[in-house]
Scaffold this motif. Structure first.
Motif, mmCIF file in Angstrom:
data_model
loop_
_atom_site.group_PDB
_atom_site.id
_atom_site.type_symbol
_atom_site.label_atom_id
_atom_site.label_comp_id
_atom_site.label_asym_id
_atom_site.label_seq_id
_atom_site.Cartn_x
_atom_site.Cartn_y
_atom_site.Cartn_z
ATOM 1 N N LEU A 1 8.680 -6.329 0.908
ATOM 2 C CA LEU A 1 8.460 -5.248 1.871
ATOM 3 C C LEU A 1 8.680 -3.881 1.236
ATOM 4 O O LEU A 1 7.890 -2.959 1.457
ATOM 5 N N GLU A 2 9.733 -3.758 0.459
ATOM 6 C CA GLU A 2 10.017 -2.482 -0.198
ATOM 7 C C GLU A 2 8.862 -2.073 -1.110
ATOM 8 O O GLU A 2 8.421 -0.915 -1.110
ATOM 9 N N LYS A 3 8.349 -3.022 -1.870
ATOM 10 C CA LYS A 3 7.248 -2.724 -2.780
ATOM 11 C C LYS A 3 5.968 -2.417 -2.017
ATOM 12 O O LYS A 3 5.217 -1.524 -2.400
ATOM 13 N N LEU A 4 5.710 -3.158 -0.933
ATOM 14 C CA LEU A 4 4.506 -2.913 -0.138
ATOM 15 C C LEU A 4 4.530 -1.522 0.488
ATOM 16 O O LEU A 4 3.505 -0.857 0.576
ATOM 17 N N ARG A 5 5.703 -1.098 0.915
ATOM 18 C CA ARG A 5 5.824 0.238 1.506
ATOM 19 C C ARG A 5 5.639 1.333 0.467
ATOM 20 O O ARG A 5 5.338 2.467 0.822
ATOM 21 N N ASP B 1 -2.837 1.884 0.320
ATOM 22 C CA ASP B 1 -3.782 0.865 0.763
ATOM 23 C C ASP B 1 -4.757 0.499 -0.363
ATOM 24 O O ASP B 1 -5.134 -0.661 -0.501
ATOM 25 N N ALA B 2 -5.131 1.480 -1.170
ATOM 26 C CA ALA B 2 -6.034 1.213 -2.297
ATOM 27 C C ALA B 2 -5.371 0.280 -3.308
ATOM 28 O O ALA B 2 -6.027 -0.621 -3.851
ATOM 29 N N GLU B 3 -4.085 0.483 -3.570
ATOM 30 C CA GLU B 3 -3.369 -0.403 -4.494
ATOM 31 C C GLU B 3 -3.246 -1.801 -3.892
ATOM 32 O O GLU B 3 -3.381 -2.804 -4.606
ATOM 33 N N TYR B 4 -3.017 -1.870 -2.593
ATOM 34 C CA TYR B 4 -2.958 -3.167 -1.917
ATOM 35 C C TYR B 4 -4.273 -3.918 -2.094
ATOM 36 O O TYR B 4 -4.275 -5.123 -2.340
ATOM 37 N N GLU B 5 -5.377 -3.203 -1.958
ATOM 38 C CA GLU B 5 -6.693 -3.829 -2.079
ATOM 39 C C GLU B 5 -6.903 -4.464 -3.455
ATOM 40 O O GLU B 5 -7.714 -5.380 -3.595
ATOM 41 N N GLN B 6 -6.197 -3.981 -4.469
ATOM 42 C CA GLN B 6 -6.330 -4.520 -5.820
ATOM 43 C C GLN B 6 -5.534 -5.805 -6.035
ATOM 44 O O GLN B 6 -5.733 -6.506 -7.030
ATOM 45 N N LEU B 7 -4.622 -6.112 -5.109
ATOM 46 C CA LEU B 7 -3.808 -7.327 -5.232
ATOM 47 C C LEU B 7 -4.671 -8.553 -4.978
ATOM 48 O O LEU B 7 -5.565 -8.537 -4.139
ATOM 49 N N GLU B 8 -4.398 -9.599 -5.716
ATOM 50 C CA GLU B 8 -5.089 -10.879 -5.507
ATOM 51 C C GLU B 8 -4.117 -11.807 -4.824
ATOM 52 O O GLU B 8 -3.312 -12.466 -5.486
ATOM 53 N N ASN C 1 4.965 -0.779 -8.446
ATOM 54 C CA ASN C 1 5.932 -1.820 -8.787
ATOM 55 C C ASN C 1 5.215 -3.162 -8.851
ATOM 56 O O ASN C 1 4.480 -3.524 -7.935
ATOM 57 N N ALA C 2 5.410 -3.865 -9.943
ATOM 58 C CA ALA C 2 4.771 -5.167 -10.086
ATOM 59 C C ALA C 2 5.443 -6.183 -9.166
ATOM 60 O O ALA C 2 6.661 -6.243 -9.079
ATOM 61 N N PHE C 3 4.631 -6.948 -8.477
ATOM 62 C CA PHE C 3 5.143 -7.992 -7.608
ATOM 63 C C PHE C 3 5.407 -9.235 -8.441
ATOM 64 O O PHE C 3 4.623 -9.580 -9.321
ATOM 65 N N THR C 4 6.489 -9.940 -8.137
ATOM 66 C CA THR C 4 6.785 -11.188 -8.827
ATOM 67 C C THR C 4 5.843 -12.275 -8.308
ATOM 68 O O THR C 4 5.213 -12.136 -7.251
#
Length: 71
Positions: free
Chosen positions: A49-53, A57-64, A2-5
């Protein structure tokens, strides 16, 4: 994923300790301090929070998640 705003990314950049689980914990803690009239921030936090859950962890690492202090 899910793309974060933009707003979610800005919020997450403020509370990001460097790990997905840590960010979730920080946002959950912050949410507990919100006043009843802070509906907009509560909704933004819940959405992030919903999107983070829902990501790994690999996808989180790609976030800037760098705060944008130039605005």
């Amino acid at each position: 994923m899910n793309a974060f705003t933009y707003e979610e990314q800005e919020l997450m950049s403020i509370y990001d300790p460097g790990t997905r689980e840590g960010l979730i914990a920080n946002l959950e803690e912050m949410r507990g301090y919100l006043e009843p009239d802070e509906d907009e921030l509560r909704e933004l936090t819940d959405s992030a929070l919903e999107k983070l859950r829902g990501i790994s962890d690999a996808e989180y690492e790609q976030l800037e998640l760098m705060p944008d202090f130039e605005d």
